[in-house]
Design a protein around this motif. Sequence first.
Motif, mmCIF file in Angstrom:
data_model
loop_
_atom_site.group_PDB
_atom_site.id
_atom_site.type_symbol
_atom_site.label_atom_id
_atom_site.label_comp_id
_atom_site.label_asym_id
_atom_site.label_seq_id
_atom_site.Cartn_x
_atom_site.Cartn_y
_atom_site.Cartn_z
ATOM 1 N N MET A 1 0.841 -1.172 0.000
ATOM 2 C CA MET A 1 0.000 0.000 0.000
ATOM 3 C C MET A 1 0.894 1.246 0.000
ATOM 4 O O MET A 1 1.792 1.387 0.822
ATOM 5 N N ILE A 2 0.653 2.139 -0.923
ATOM 6 C CA ILE A 2 1.389 3.407 -0.978
ATOM 7 C C ILE A 2 0.707 4.397 -0.043
ATOM 8 O O ILE A 2 -0.504 4.569 -0.069
ATOM 9 N N ARG A 3 1.518 5.025 0.790
ATOM 10 C CA ARG A 3 1.028 6.031 1.731
ATOM 11 C C ARG A 3 1.678 7.355 1.387
ATOM 12 O O ARG A 3 2.792 7.384 0.868
ATOM 13 N N THR A 4 0.992 8.464 1.688
ATOM 14 C CA THR A 4 1.518 9.786 1.340
ATOM 15 C C THR A 4 2.185 10.434 2.545
ATOM 16 O O THR A 4 1.556 10.618 3.585
ATOM 17 N N LEU A 5 3.448 10.773 2.366
ATOM 18 C CA LEU A 5 4.259 11.434 3.382
ATOM 19 C C LEU A 5 4.512 12.869 2.938
ATOM 20 O O LEU A 5 5.062 13.102 1.852
ATOM 21 N N TYR A 6 4.080 13.824 3.748
ATOM 22 C CA TYR A 6 4.481 15.202 3.537
ATOM 23 C C TYR A 6 5.795 15.379 4.280
ATOM 24 O O TYR A 6 5.834 15.291 5.506
ATOM 25 N N LEU A 7 6.865 15.598 3.557
ATOM 26 C CA LEU A 7 8.187 15.832 4.126
ATOM 27 C C LEU A 7 8.445 17.327 4.059
ATOM 28 O O LEU A 7 8.536 17.898 2.965
ATOM 29 N N PHE A 8 8.502 17.968 5.220
ATOM 30 C CA PHE A 8 8.695 19.415 5.306
ATOM 31 C C PHE A 8 10.051 19.695 5.922
ATOM 32 O O PHE A 8 10.393 19.141 6.974
ATOM 33 N N VAL A 71 -2.392 20.467 -5.487
ATOM 34 C CA VAL A 71 -1.622 19.627 -6.398
ATOM 35 C C VAL A 71 -1.063 18.374 -5.722
ATOM 36 O O VAL A 71 -0.418 17.571 -6.386
ATOM 37 N N TRP A 72 -1.299 18.221 -4.440
ATOM 38 C CA TRP A 72 -0.819 17.057 -3.704
ATOM 39 C C TRP A 72 -1.982 16.190 -3.250
ATOM 40 O O TRP A 72 -3.057 16.711 -2.926
ATOM 41 N N PRO A 73 -1.747 14.880 -3.130
ATOM 42 C CA PRO A 73 -2.754 14.032 -2.493
ATOM 43 C C PRO A 73 -2.794 14.328 -0.993
ATOM 44 O O PRO A 73 -1.837 14.889 -0.450
ATOM 45 N N PRO A 74 -3.871 13.957 -0.305
ATOM 46 C CA PRO A 74 -3.924 14.190 1.145
ATOM 47 C C PRO A 74 -2.816 13.429 1.877
ATOM 48 O O PRO A 74 -2.425 12.332 1.473
ATOM 49 N N ALA A 75 -2.336 14.019 2.955
ATOM 50 C CA ALA A 75 -1.245 13.410 3.741
ATOM 51 C C ALA A 75 -1.763 12.289 4.633
ATOM 52 O O ALA A 75 -2.804 12.423 5.262
ATOM 53 N N ASP A 76 -0.984 11.216 4.691
ATOM 54 C CA ASP A 76 -1.203 10.184 5.707
ATOM 55 C C ASP A 76 -0.368 10.479 6.930
ATOM 56 O O ASP A 76 -0.686 10.046 8.035
ATOM 57 N N ILE A 77 0.733 11.175 6.725
ATOM 58 C CA ILE A 77 1.627 11.554 7.819
ATOM 59 C C ILE A 77 2.434 12.779 7.392
ATOM 60 O O ILE A 77 2.675 12.979 6.199
ATOM 61 N N ILE A 78 2.826 13.566 8.391
ATOM 62 C CA ILE A 78 3.700 14.723 8.148
ATOM 63 C C ILE A 78 4.998 14.489 8.925
ATOM 64 O O ILE A 78 4.959 14.171 10.116
ATOM 65 N N PRO A 113 -1.076 12.133 11.818
ATOM 66 C CA PRO A 113 0.121 11.800 12.610
ATOM 67 C C PRO A 113 1.299 12.642 12.139
ATOM 68 O O PRO A 113 1.537 12.775 10.931
ATOM 69 N N THR A 114 2.014 13.214 13.093
ATOM 70 C CA THR A 114 3.097 14.137 12.760
ATOM 71 C C THR A 114 4.322 13.845 13.612
ATOM 72 O O THR A 114 4.211 13.645 14.828
ATOM 73 N N VAL A 115 5.468 13.847 12.954
ATOM 74 C CA VAL A 115 6.765 13.639 13.601
ATOM 75 C C VAL A 115 7.643 14.825 13.250
ATOM 76 O O VAL A 115 7.621 15.293 12.110
ATOM 77 N N THR A 116 8.405 15.306 14.203
ATOM 78 C CA THR A 116 9.384 16.339 13.906
ATOM 79 C C THR A 116 10.699 16.030 14.607
ATOM 80 O O THR A 116 10.719 15.408 15.671
ATOM 81 N N MET A 117 11.783 16.448 13.959
ATOM 82 C CA MET A 117 13.094 16.346 14.575
ATOM 83 C C MET A 117 13.809 17.678 14.362
ATOM 84 O O MET A 117 14.086 18.068 13.227
ATOM 85 N N PRO A 118 14.049 18.391 15.464
ATOM 86 C CA PRO A 118 14.723 19.685 15.341
ATOM 87 C C PRO A 118 16.154 19.546 14.850
ATOM 88 O O PRO A 118 16.739 18.464 14.872
ATOM 89 N N CYS A 119 16.682 20.671 14.427
ATOM 90 C CA CYS A 119 18.104 20.808 14.125
ATOM 91 C C CYS A 119 18.475 22.198 14.621
ATOM 92 O O CYS A 119 18.287 23.191 13.918
ATOM 93 N N VAL A 120 18.914 22.250 15.858
ATOM 94 C CA VAL A 120 19.232 23.510 16.522
ATOM 95 C C VAL A 120 20.530 23.330 17.299
ATOM 96 O O VAL A 120 20.866 22.223 17.696
ATOM 97 N N ASN A 121 21.235 24.437 17.530
ATOM 98 C CA ASN A 121 22.456 24.305 18.311
ATOM 99 C C ASN A 121 22.164 24.500 19.799
ATOM 100 O O ASN A 121 21.070 24.924 20.187
ATOM 101 N N GLU A 174 7.367 5.741 10.255
ATOM 102 C CA GLU A 174 6.850 4.380 10.060
ATOM 103 C C GLU A 174 6.058 3.916 11.268
ATOM 104 O O GLU A 174 5.000 3.306 11.133
ATOM 105 N N ALA A 175 6.557 4.246 12.456
ATOM 106 C CA ALA A 175 5.918 3.763 13.687
ATOM 107 C C ALA A 175 4.567 4.423 13.944
ATOM 108 O O ALA A 175 3.650 3.770 14.448
ATOM 109 N N VAL A 176 4.425 5.714 13.614
ATOM 110 C CA VAL A 176 3.170 6.402 13.929
ATOM 111 C C VAL A 176 2.232 6.506 12.740
ATOM 112 O O VAL A 176 1.050 6.801 12.918
ATOM 113 N N GLY A 177 2.735 6.257 11.543
ATOM 114 C CA GLY A 177 1.911 6.402 10.347
ATOM 115 C C GLY A 177 1.063 5.171 10.074
ATOM 116 O O GLY A 177 1.215 4.127 10.726
ATOM 117 N N PRO A 178 0.192 5.278 9.090
ATOM 118 C CA PRO A 178 -0.666 4.148 8.730
ATOM 119 C C PRO A 178 0.156 3.025 8.115
ATOM 120 O O PRO A 178 1.195 3.247 7.526
#
Length: 179
Positions: A1-8, A71-78, A113-121, A174-178
């Motif tokens: 199954m193909i799932r849509t990931l919004y990678l920001f 222009v994008w399909p709906p997100a399954d995860i961000i 479902p949304t995951v974030t990983m900062p990149c800060v000093n 992968e863990a939190v998405g569909p």
Amino acid sequence: MIRTLYLFASAAPPVFDIAKVIEDAQTRSWDVCLGLTPTAARWLENSLDGLAALTGHPIRSEYKLPGQPDVWPPADIILVAPATFNTMNEWALGLTSKFVVGVMAEGIGKGIPTVTMPCVNAAYVQHPQFERSVETLRGAGVTVLYGEGGFVPNRPGQGRPEGYPWHLALDAAEAVGPR
């Protein structure tokens, strides 16, 4: 199954590895739509056409005009990575002048479902707003990969973009998405 990931992605040095991250996500059966902050889009300006070809979708860094189709399909995860100090704080405070931050804020309300990983000093994380923003986002249901088991800040000027743990971000998606 193909799932849509919004990678920001925000403008932090690990953004230069975004093509490899897209390819890794695609091997995990994600249809990737790439959104960038305006500064990240400027940094990657010479790569945007290639990234669009790689994803099969337009790369977005600005809101569409009223009446224009999405222009994008709906997100399954961000997945938001790398997330800069500015992006984390804007998101937590609901300041949505940037396209990606607006979608991220709305995603909370839509229950995406949304995951974030900062990149800060390490200097930025001493600012009291950063910890408040992390807690606000976690309280809203966002998986924040910060600290042990996620991103650990470097001292100012000692960043190691090659050491940014992209695999942890994709594993968390992968863990939190569909499935």
